[in-house]
Scaffold this motif. Structure first.
Motif, PDB file in Angstrom:
ATOM      1  N   PRO A  67       0.825  -1.208   0.000  1.00 41.30           N
ATOM      2  CA  PRO A  67       0.000   0.000   0.000  1.00 41.30           C
ATOM      3  C   PRO A  67       0.858   1.257   0.000  1.00 41.30           C
ATOM      4  N   VAL A  68       0.400   2.268  -0.715  1.00 42.38           N
ATOM      5  CA  VAL A  68       1.056   3.571  -0.730  1.00 42.38           C
ATOM      6  C   VAL A  68       0.306   4.485   0.226  1.00 42.38           C
ATOM      7  N   VAL A  69       1.035   5.093   1.148  1.00 44.88           N
ATOM      8  CA  VAL A  69       0.438   5.910   2.201  1.00 44.88           C
ATOM      9  C   VAL A  69       0.826   7.365   1.994  1.00 44.88           C
ATOM     10  N   SER A  91       7.119   4.380   8.259  1.00 50.42           N
ATOM     11  CA  SER A  91       8.402   4.170   7.582  1.00 50.42           C
ATOM     12  C   SER A  91       8.492   2.797   6.935  1.00 50.42           C
ATOM     13  N   ARG A  92       7.601   1.901   7.277  1.00 48.61           N
ATOM     14  CA  ARG A  92       7.640   0.536   6.760  1.00 48.61           C
ATOM     15  C   ARG A  92       6.834   0.370   5.471  1.00 48.61           C
ATOM     16  N   TYR A  93       6.201   1.458   5.029  1.00 49.46           N
ATOM     17  CA  TYR A  93       5.383   1.421   3.818  1.00 49.46           C
ATOM     18  C   TYR A  93       5.925   2.397   2.788  1.00 49.46           C
ATOM     19  N   ASP A  94       5.562   2.169   1.536  1.00 51.61           N
ATOM     20  CA  ASP A  94       5.772   3.207   0.530  1.00 51.61           C
ATOM     21  C   ASP A  94       4.954   4.413   0.966  1.00 51.61           C
ATOM     22  N   PRO A 137      -2.493   7.483  -3.870  1.00 51.95           N
ATOM     23  CA  PRO A 137      -2.222   6.683  -2.678  1.00 51.95           C
ATOM     24  C   PRO A 137      -3.388   5.756  -2.346  1.00 51.95           C
ATOM     25  N   ASP A 138      -3.070   4.658  -1.684  1.00 47.66           N
ATOM     26  CA  ASP A 138      -4.116   3.760  -1.200  1.00 47.66           C
ATOM     27  C   ASP A 138      -4.733   4.287   0.092  1.00 47.66           C
ATOM     28  N   TYR A 139      -3.921   4.970   0.894  1.00 50.86           N
ATOM     29  CA  TYR A 139      -4.378   5.528   2.178  1.00 50.86           C
ATOM     30  C   TYR A 139      -3.906   6.965   2.310  1.00 50.86           C
ATOM     31  N   ILE A 140      -4.744   7.771   2.924  1.00 50.85           N
ATOM     32  CA  ILE A 140      -4.345   9.110   3.364  1.00 50.85           C
ATOM     33  C   ILE A 140      -4.476   9.140   4.875  1.00 50.85           C
ATOM     34  N   LEU A 188      -4.779  -1.380   8.214  1.00 52.34           N
ATOM     35  CA  LEU A 188      -4.225  -1.693   6.902  1.00 52.34           C
ATOM     36  C   LEU A 188      -4.233  -3.198   6.631  1.00 52.34           C
ATOM     37  N   SER A 189      -3.994  -3.993   7.655  1.00 49.62           N
ATOM     38  CA  SER A 189      -3.984  -5.443   7.450  1.00 49.62           C
ATOM     39  C   SER A 189      -5.398  -5.970   7.210  1.00 49.62           C
TER      40      SER A 189
END
Length: 352
Positions: free
Chosen positions: A8-10, A31-34, A93-96, A338-339
């Motif tokens: 996922p892109v955040v 920091s663990r995600y795009d 992005p997938d999430y904001i 997210l999961s």
């Protein structure tokens, strides 16, 4: 940064000052995600851009109209709307994840329309009720989080995570320095004048570093104290941290970012809150913030020459109580969201 293209892109969206600092406190999570940031072009924003993928949008707030600048607000809102659309259309992005405020309204709106899931974390600055941004943008959010029990009760379907925690770390060695700052977003001439007057009348005998804001006229240092007074328009965030490590006293406006950053460094904090009726801010939430921290015995509040003089005298005998914000529980909740939402692979379990 997670470089897996299927992750996922955040989008991390926040205005300047305390709003963006609250997102930085969640670094263990994002920091663990795009990811990429959307914020305002402030000293802190530019510091973030040195190491992170960062997009800037113009500052605007509904309070600008209340302070007599409706056309400026509309012009900046128009620019923000189109720049936000360009960013969201390009980045998808997938999430904001946003902590507000006004400058991020169109990021939330366009992102939601383009399919992003929106997570809105209301500002830590709101103790008694949800912010105007939360009430307005909350209707577009899939998940709402309040950082105050009282505010959470007044915001439908909000989950509450109170991050304030007391530190047990030893106080570092401090120097004979007072650091005064108006913050990153708006000038604050009254604070500048009160601090310089305190220096002139001898209430401040220590070395003084005074940050007055990017758009403020820099006053000449007082002739009799020019060797112990440094006045600057703005400072990189790293330089601010260096001063806080050394300063025994911090005088600041009532923004949560400035307050908490100083409390973490074991400084005696004096807050001069911006007042709406004086045209210094969009509302009186800084007075609310200052009073909430004062009631906890964490800082002193000043409004004029006499109360500043009293606060400075009190700092001489006061042992600061260091505080921080711990976002571990909120980060775990975000990880769970997210999961549960995602059909895409996620990084290894949070905290592993």
């Amino acid at each position: 940064m997670n470089t897996n293209a299927s992750s996922p892109v955040v989008c991390l969206a926040a205005s300047g000052g305390g709003h963006i600092r609250q997102l930085l406190d969640l670094e263990k999570f994002w920091s663990r995600y795009d990811h990429f940031f959307v914020t305002e072009d402030t000293a802190l924003g530019r510091s973030i851009a040195e190491t992170e993928d960062t997009q800037f949008v113009p500052h605007f707030a509904l309070g600008q109209a209340r302070l007599g600048s409706p056309f400026r607000m509309l012009a900046q809102a128009w620019r923000s709307a189109w720049q936000s659309l360009a960013i969201m259309w390009r980045r998808r992005p997938d999430y904001i994840i946003t902590t507000g405020a006004g400058s991020q309204l169109f990021i939330v709106l366009w992102g939601r329309l383009l399919g992003a899931r929106v997570i809105l974390i209301d500002s830590f600055a709101r103790f008694d009720s949800p912010s105007a941004f939360a009430r307005l943008a909350g209707r577009f959010a899939h998940h709402r989080f309040s950082q105050s029990e009282a505010a959470g009760r007044k915001w439908k379907n909000a989950e509450v995570f109170n991050p304030l925690r007391e530190l047990d770390t030893p106080r570092p060695d401090k120097t004979d320095l007072i650091f005064a700052t108006v913050g990153a977003t708006l000038p604050f001439p009254r604070l500048t004048q009160l601090v310089l007057q305190a220096k002139a009348d001898g209430s401040i005998r220590q070395k003084l570093v005074l940050q007055v804001g990017e758009d403020a006229e820099i006053p000449a240092a007082l002739e009799e104290s020019a060797d112990t007074t440094e006045i600057v328009a703005t400072l990189p965030f790293g330089r601010v941290q260096e001063y806080l490590e050394k300063a025994s006293v911090v005088i600041c406006h009532g923004g949560t970012g400035s307050i908490l950053t100083a409390l973490r460094k074991h400084c005696c904090v004096i807050v001069i809150p911006r007042i709406f009726e004086r045209g210094e801010h969009y509302d009186n939430h800084q007075a609310e913030i200052a009073e909430s921290f004062r009631q906890r015995g964490l800082l002193f509040v000043a409004h004029d020459e006499e109360s500043l003089k009293q606060a400075l005298a009190s700092c001489a005998e006061y042992m600061p109580r260091p505080m921080t914000t711990d976002y571990t529980k909120l980060a775990e909740r975000l990880e769970l969201i997210l999961s549960e939402d995602g059909s895409r692979p996620l990084p290894e379990k949070f905290g592993a």
